[in-house]
Design a protein around this motif. Structure first.
Motif, PDB file in Angstrom:
ATOM      1  N   HIS A 244      12.390 -50.891  -0.145  1.00 24.63           N
ATOM      2  CA  HIS A 244      11.545 -51.558   0.839  1.00 24.63           C
ATOM      3  C   HIS A 244      12.389 -52.211   1.931  1.00 24.63           C
ATOM      4  CE1 HIS A 244       8.041 -53.591   2.435  1.00 24.63           C
ATOM      5  NE2 HIS A 244       8.658 -54.759   2.342  1.00 24.63           N
ATOM      6  N   MET A 245      13.479 -52.837   1.544  1.00 29.83           N
ATOM      7  CA  MET A 245      14.348 -53.466   2.542  1.00 29.83           C
ATOM      8  C   MET A 245      14.967 -52.406   3.456  1.00 29.83           C
ATOM      9  SD  MET A 245      14.064 -56.673   2.017  1.00 29.83           S
ATOM     10  CE  MET A 245      15.413 -57.284   3.015  1.00 29.83           C
TER      11      MET A 245
ATOM     12  N   GLN B 168      15.303 -51.636  -7.496  1.00 28.77           N
ATOM     13  CA  GLN B 168      15.374 -50.402  -6.705  1.00 28.77           C
ATOM     14  C   GLN B 168      14.234 -50.333  -5.688  1.00 28.77           C
ATOM     15  OE1 GLN B 168      15.288 -46.889  -9.111  1.00 28.77           O
ATOM     16  NE2 GLN B 168      15.687 -45.490  -7.392  1.00 28.77           N
ATOM     17  N   VAL B 169      13.026 -50.742  -6.124  1.00 28.09           N
ATOM     18  CA  VAL B 169      11.894 -50.754  -5.194  1.00 28.09           C
ATOM     19  C   VAL B 169      12.147 -51.738  -4.055  1.00 28.09           C
ATOM     20  CG1 VAL B 169       9.448 -51.345  -4.979  1.00 28.09           C
ATOM     21  CG2 VAL B 169      10.230 -49.994  -6.911  1.00 28.09           C
TER      22      VAL B 169
ATOM     23  N   GLU C 183      12.658 -49.328  10.072  1.00 25.75           N
ATOM     24  CA  GLU C 183      11.557 -49.557  11.004  1.00 25.75           C
ATOM     25  C   GLU C 183      11.993 -50.449  12.154  1.00 25.75           C
ATOM     26  OE1 GLU C 183       8.355 -48.398  11.179  1.00 25.75           O
ATOM     27  OE2 GLU C 183       9.077 -46.952   9.725  1.00 25.75           O
ATOM     28  N   ARG C 184      12.741 -51.515  11.834  1.00 18.45           N
ATOM     29  CA  ARG C 184      13.233 -52.386  12.906  1.00 18.45           C
ATOM     30  C   ARG C 184      14.178 -51.624  13.841  1.00 18.45           C
ATOM     31  NH1 ARG C 184      13.324 -56.455   8.751  1.00 18.45           N
ATOM     32  NH2 ARG C 184      15.481 -55.892   8.234  1.00 18.45           N
TER      33      ARG C 184
END
Length: 721
Positions: free
Chosen positions: A303-304, A298-299, A310-311
């Protein structure tokens, strides 16, 4: 029968400590006269014996000794046994003051006291008081200093208590504090059965008062026992069995035949339990491992997803940046937009010149350069046409903003945060003139509406008689006459423009509109024009001091802002919009962190350009990223205010991570820290030329040898752009 204890149960130690009451075998009232005399004789003999014992223990009594340390005249008070000698007193203070005992000298009434004398020999009585003076025989090597007070409070050895003996009589009694040589014993207590709270018996320092000895041996017969309660218990269900016998038949249809199974030993039983426990543990550990892997997964997914967002955000910001720049080039409005156009024109011209120089030569090269010059001239002409159109739009917006600002009411904020507004006679006058100007500049009015507006304007300006109002009235009469003759609106545009221009001049006159006196740039008093006026060497005109842009290393007033802008468009064609954005972002960030910061407002665009391009090389100090849209200046040490010698150029993501660091020395390599310190030194040398910023420099001296080979400053050339 079951025995139940009471709600509180005494501990074992409490059983040993019980209040013992003396039970006398005979009461005092039963004594006869002979027994009473015998008892008095025994008490008299016992009293004489106590006197003899007390006289022999006089040497063990204590007295209050006050020591005056010379020459500091610091007083020390303590309780001292009167049977000890002066040498013992010296040894005591030798340990306390860290001074050899043979160096200490004790005097009484300015006379030296021998070491073998005791306090009793001097004449000190038990529980009395005496004062000595203590000095050092070698004050240079072994000075006597006062004892430093302890950080925590300690009970003194002797205290003085004032006791009231009569109605108006008081007596000071010296009380000696007895210090226990052992810890207080545990005397037992009770424990609450419900709350499990323990209650201990307490002991006091005061010695208990002894009961008078009556000469009769007494014994205590009280003991502490547990309180018991007896309660009967009755089974809630009665059961019975019945077997077959003579006269009674019991059916065996529901009986079961039970056969004994295999005998299980204790080792087999415990082994079976161990295997069951291992099975349970394996399943539990598998479940815990699955939960842990699910949390890691899940983390990772979060993060992905964050990285993808962000991209996407960066890509959208880049696209929006390109769209904004394209919009600025196609629809220029401000000075920065035209600087961007001229900068793009300069880059295009340089690329074309390089291409022509590489591909062509001779007469073809000259012809290509002439064609390039002609094309550049056409581009400049097109840019100037856009500038004139934008100037007209900006002028109308500026006039409207000026009128709105002069007509806005007075505002102030109260203590409760509410904003109060108030209209004065001047603001009301400004509002009327603003509404009238808006009506004059409107082109959608009919003929009758236009005549009504002109009559209102004529009556308004006729209140003041001067040349300006007379010209306005003449123009109004002319337009009214032409309107009555049926002249087209297109033929009246010039006349209406003259009327609106003169009426705007009427509004800007403080005599007719007092509210604008605070908004005019040109002072009304001719004497004020002589203040802060400088001559521009470019246009040979006198300008205000605010119209000149001073650099950090300039020593005299040079060109005004308008001449500098014209020179930039004709020669260098530089675009400082990126540096202005970096400076604006820096000022906003510092205003949130430190509202009292002033250094960021002392920097100009040229100063920030030198700081970014020359000192930091127009790239990130960590990753080397060169896109100025993504770079920003942040504090190097976040607990200090921002300054050119306490900053670092990073990308936005790097800056966010840098501001979270607690220890810079551990986070960065030695080479990075050395390079940053070197750039800080160069910035300190360069910006120290500004008198206003010199006071913010650090007081640390810079070694000349360390700065001998460092470059202090260099001019900004095209190669550094």
């Amino acid at each position: 029968m079951l025995e139940q204890e009471s709600e509180t149960e005494p501990s074992c130690a409490a059983e040993q400590r019980m209040s013992q009451e003396v039970i006398q075998t005979e009461t005092e009232d039963d004594y006869d006269a002979e027994d009473q005399r015998r008892l008095n004789d025994i008490n008299q003999q016992r009293g004489e014996t106590n006197k003899i014992i007390s006289s022999s223990d006089v040497g063990n009594s204590t007295a209050t000794v006050k020591i005056l340390l010379m020459p500091e005249r610091h007083m020390i008070t303590l309780a001292f046994t009167i049977g000890l000698t002066i040498l013992d007193l010296k040894k005591h203070f030798s340990f306390e003051l860290r001074v050899p005992s043979d160096i200490i000298q004790i005097t009484l009434d300015e006379k030296s006291v021998d070491d073998d004398q005791t306090l009793m020999d001097i004449g000190v009585q038990p529980h009395g008081m005496v004062q000595f003076e203590m000095s050092s025989l070698d004050p240079e090597n072994y000075p006597i200093r006062p004892v430093k007070p302890q950080q925590e409070y300690n009970m003194p050895d002797v205290i003085t208590v004032r006791v009231q003996t009569d109605t108006e009589t008081f007596q000071d009694v010296v009380v000696e504090i007895e210090r226990a040589t052992r810890g207080k014993a545990f005397l037992g207590g009770y424990r609450h059965k419900l709350t499990k709270a323990e209650y201990h018996h307490a002991a006091v320092q005061t010695m208990c008062k002894k009961r008078p000895d009556r000469g009769i041996e007494t014994f205590s017969r009280d003991t502490q026992t547990v309180e018991l309660k007896n309660q009967a218990q009755q089974c809630s269900k009665n059961a019975s069995t019945q077997m077959t016998k003579i006269g009674c038949f019991v059916s065996n249809m529901e009986d079961k035949l039970i056969t004994p199974g295999t005998y299980i030993t204790a080792e087999e039983y415990h082994g079976k339990r161990l295997r069951a426990v291992i099975t349970l543990q394996s399943h539990v550990r598998r479940w815990l491992a699955k939960c842990f892997t699910d949390s890691l997964r899940q983390v990772k997914e979060q993060h992905m997803a964050w990285m993808e967002n962000e991209r996407r955000r960066k890509r959208e910001e880049k696209e929006q940046q390109i769209r904004d720049e394209y919009h600025r080039r196609m629809n220029p409005e401000s000075k920065g937009d035209f600087d961007l156009l001229y900068n793009a024109l300069q880059k295009w011209r340089i690329e074309e010149v390089e291409r022509i120089n590489v591909t062509l030569s001779g007469a073809e090269r000259k012809a290509a350069l002439c064609a390039l010059l002609e094309q550049e001239t056409q581009f400049i002409s097109s840019i100037e046409r856009h500038r004139m159109a934008a100037g007209t739009r900006n002028q109308d917006n500026a006039i409207q903003a000026f009128l709105n600002k002069s007509a806005e009411p007075k505002r102030w904020r109260a203590f409760d945060g509410k904003v109060t507004q108030m209209d004065t006679q001047f603001t009301i006058r400004a509002k009327e003139l603003r509404e009238l100007y808006s009506s004059i500049t409107q082109a959608q009015f009919t003929k009758d509406e236009r005549l009504d507006v002109l009559l209102t304007l004529k009556h308004t300006v006729k209140e003041h008689k001067c040349k300006l109002t007379q010209d306005i009235v003449d123009l109004i009469d002319r337009e009214m006459d032409l309107l009555m003759r049926g002249v087209k609106k297109s033929n009246l545009d010039g006349l209406r423009k003259r009327i609106s221009t003169l009426f705007l001049q009427y509004i800007k006159t403080p005599a007719f509109n007092p509210q604008v006196s605070k908004l005019l740039r040109v002072p009304q008093d001719p004497a004020d024009l002589k203040k802060n006026i400088y001559l521009c060497r470019g246009c040979n005109e006198y300008q205000l001091s605010t119209d000149f842009a001073l650099k950090t290393n300039s020593s005299a007033v040079g060109l005004c802002r308008r001449c500098m802008e014209l020179d930039n468009e004709a020669r260098q064609r530089e675009d400082l919009s990126l540096y202005k954005n970096i400076l604006r972002c820096l000022r906003d960030t510092e205003a949130e962190c430190s509202p009292d910061a002033k250094i960021t407002y002392l920097l100009q665009d040229q100063d920030l350009r030198y700081l970014v391009d020359v000192l930091w090389g127009a790239q990130s100090a960590l990753s080397g990223w060169k896109d100025l849209h993504d770079l920003m200046l942040v504090r190097w040490e976040k607990h200090l205010d921002w300054s050119p010698w306490n900053c670092i150029l990073l990308t936005k993501d790097e800056a966010a991570a840098h501001l979270k660091l607690e220890n810079i020395e551990k986070a960065y390599d030695v080479v990075v820290i050395r390079n940053v310190k070197q750039k800080h030194t160069l910035a300190r040398k360069y910006f120290s030329q500004i008198p206003a910023m010199a006071e913010y420099l650090h007081n640390a001296e810079i070694q000349p040898a360390a700065l001998g080979n460092l470059l202090v400053s260099k001019p900004i050339t095209k190669a550094t752009m």
